[in-house]
Design a protein around this motif. Sequence first.
Motif, short mmCIF file in Angstrom:
data_model
loop_
_atom_site.label_atom_id
_atom_site.label_comp_id
_atom_site.label_asym_id
_atom_site.label_seq_id
_atom_site.Cartn_x
_atom_site.Cartn_y
_atom_site.Cartn_z
N VAL A 105 0.85 -1.19 0.00
CA VAL A 105 0.00 0.00 0.00
C VAL A 105 0.89 1.24 0.00
N TYR A 106 0.49 2.21 -0.81
CA TYR A 106 1.18 3.50 -0.87
C TYR A 106 0.16 4.59 -0.60
N ARG A 107 0.41 5.37 0.42
CA ARG A 107 -0.51 6.43 0.81
C ARG A 107 0.11 7.79 0.51
N SER A 108 -0.56 8.57 -0.31
CA SER A 108 -0.12 9.94 -0.57
C SER A 108 -1.09 10.88 0.13
N ALA A 109 -0.89 12.16 -0.05
CA ALA A 109 -1.76 13.14 0.59
C ALA A 109 -3.15 13.17 -0.04
N ARG A 110 -3.28 12.62 -1.26
CA ARG A 110 -4.54 12.76 -1.99
C ARG A 110 -5.21 11.45 -2.37
N ALA A 111 -4.49 10.33 -2.26
CA ALA A 111 -5.07 9.05 -2.66
C ALA A 111 -4.29 7.91 -2.02
N VAL A 112 -4.89 6.73 -2.08
CA VAL A 112 -4.27 5.51 -1.58
C VAL A 112 -4.21 4.51 -2.73
N TYR A 113 -3.09 3.79 -2.83
CA TYR A 113 -2.89 2.82 -3.91
C TYR A 113 -2.65 1.45 -3.26
N ALA A 114 -3.59 0.54 -3.48
CA ALA A 114 -3.49 -0.81 -2.92
C ALA A 114 -3.07 -1.76 -4.03
N MET A 115 -1.82 -2.21 -3.98
CA MET A 115 -1.26 -3.11 -4.98
C MET A 115 -1.41 -4.54 -4.46
N CYS A 116 -2.34 -5.29 -5.05
CA CYS A 116 -2.65 -6.64 -4.60
C CYS A 116 -1.95 -7.67 -5.48
N ASP A 117 -1.67 -8.82 -4.91
CA ASP A 117 -1.00 -9.91 -5.62
C ASP A 117 -2.05 -10.93 -6.05
N SER A 118 -2.31 -11.00 -7.36
CA SER A 118 -3.29 -11.95 -7.89
C SER A 118 -2.62 -13.17 -8.51
N SER A 119 -1.31 -13.31 -8.33
CA SER A 119 -0.61 -14.45 -8.92
C SER A 119 -0.88 -15.71 -8.11
N ILE A 120 -0.74 -16.86 -8.77
CA ILE A 120 -0.88 -18.16 -8.12
C ILE A 120 0.41 -18.93 -8.35
N PRO A 121 1.31 -18.96 -7.39
CA PRO A 121 2.56 -19.71 -7.60
C PRO A 121 2.27 -21.21 -7.75
N PRO A 122 3.11 -21.93 -8.46
CA PRO A 122 4.26 -21.42 -9.19
C PRO A 122 3.91 -21.05 -10.63
N ARG A 123 3.76 -19.80 -10.91
CA ARG A 123 3.64 -19.22 -12.25
C ARG A 123 2.51 -19.85 -13.06
N GLN A 124 1.32 -19.84 -12.52
CA GLN A 124 0.14 -20.30 -13.26
C GLN A 124 -0.53 -19.10 -13.91
N ASN A 125 -1.11 -19.31 -15.08
CA ASN A 125 -1.65 -18.19 -15.84
C ASN A 125 -2.89 -17.54 -15.25
N PRO A 126 -3.88 -18.30 -14.75
CA PRO A 126 -5.03 -17.62 -14.16
C PRO A 126 -4.63 -16.91 -12.87
N GLY A 127 -5.54 -16.06 -12.38
CA GLY A 127 -5.25 -15.33 -11.16
C GLY A 127 -6.26 -15.61 -10.07
N HIS A 128 -5.89 -15.24 -8.84
CA HIS A 128 -6.76 -15.44 -7.68
C HIS A 128 -6.29 -14.51 -6.57
N LEU A 129 -7.22 -13.86 -5.89
CA LEU A 129 -6.93 -13.11 -4.68
C LEU A 129 -7.32 -13.99 -3.50
N ASP A 130 -6.33 -14.45 -2.73
CA ASP A 130 -6.64 -15.38 -1.65
C ASP A 130 -7.25 -14.66 -0.45
N ASP A 131 -7.66 -15.43 0.54
CA ASP A 131 -8.34 -14.85 1.71
C ASP A 131 -7.46 -13.85 2.43
N GLU A 132 -6.16 -14.12 2.49
CA GLU A 132 -5.24 -13.19 3.14
C GLU A 132 -5.24 -11.84 2.44
N THR A 133 -5.24 -11.86 1.11
CA THR A 133 -5.22 -10.63 0.34
C THR A 133 -6.54 -9.87 0.47
#
Length: 249
Positions: free
Chosen positions: A98-126
């Motif tokens: 997460v990057y917080r500036s004075a005007r906005a917040v940017y939440a960079m989430c990890d949708s990768s599924i190791p080891p290097r699978q093409n589809p994506g998923h946001l797990d419960d932790e994310t």
Amino acid sequence: MIVIAHLSDIHIGATPGSVDRANAVMRYLDALPADLDAVLVTGDIADHGVAEEYEEARKVLTSRHPVLVGPGNHDVREEFRRVLLGDPGPGTGPINQVYRSARAVYAMCDSSIPPRQNPGHLDDETIAWLDGVLEESDLPVFVAFHHPPALLHSPIVDAIRLHRHEALEELIGRRPNVAAVLVGHAHTAAATTFAGRPLLVAPGVISTLKLPWEGATPDHCADYDLPPSIAFHVLDDGGRLTTHYRVIQ
């Protein structure tokens, strides 16, 4: 107003010209007469996920603007962490930032599924992490990850999009501070909606993916001759989001 540059899929190491294409984009951004609020790079930084590619990417993605980088399906979490983020730990969990500036917040989430699978998923932790980021912010939040969570009518991409998106859709639907969802993976500029919010897809830096009505087939879909492209997202003081796409010659 807030101005964000959004690029994706630089795939360092994929072709002999991959570094030159990424450098052209970063030179263009650094030559702009105004400062950007952020430069978001939504995944597939390396093509093979090896340290040498991340070393090159770390040099390429240096800028006078704040640069935020998330992983994609071609990335390897351990090397991404160690080389790009300077984290020598053995962590293999999702790379959420997460990057917080004075005007906005940017939440960079990890949708990768190791080891290097093409589809994506946001797990419960994310999902839990993102819920916490949204809960604590009164500012507009840009949620960014790699895999599109909605159909783009590009069969090649739709088959490997974000799977099991229901938890994310429910979360964003009840959080009015989400300004937009920003993704990559498709190698083509696209704009639609998800959970009632703008879903904006960055074009590819390394290549452009042809669409079915352009004659794309599984064996002939990526055009490496077209120049790299990026998106600019503009959030004005009235809350209106506008996107411009720019080809980098």
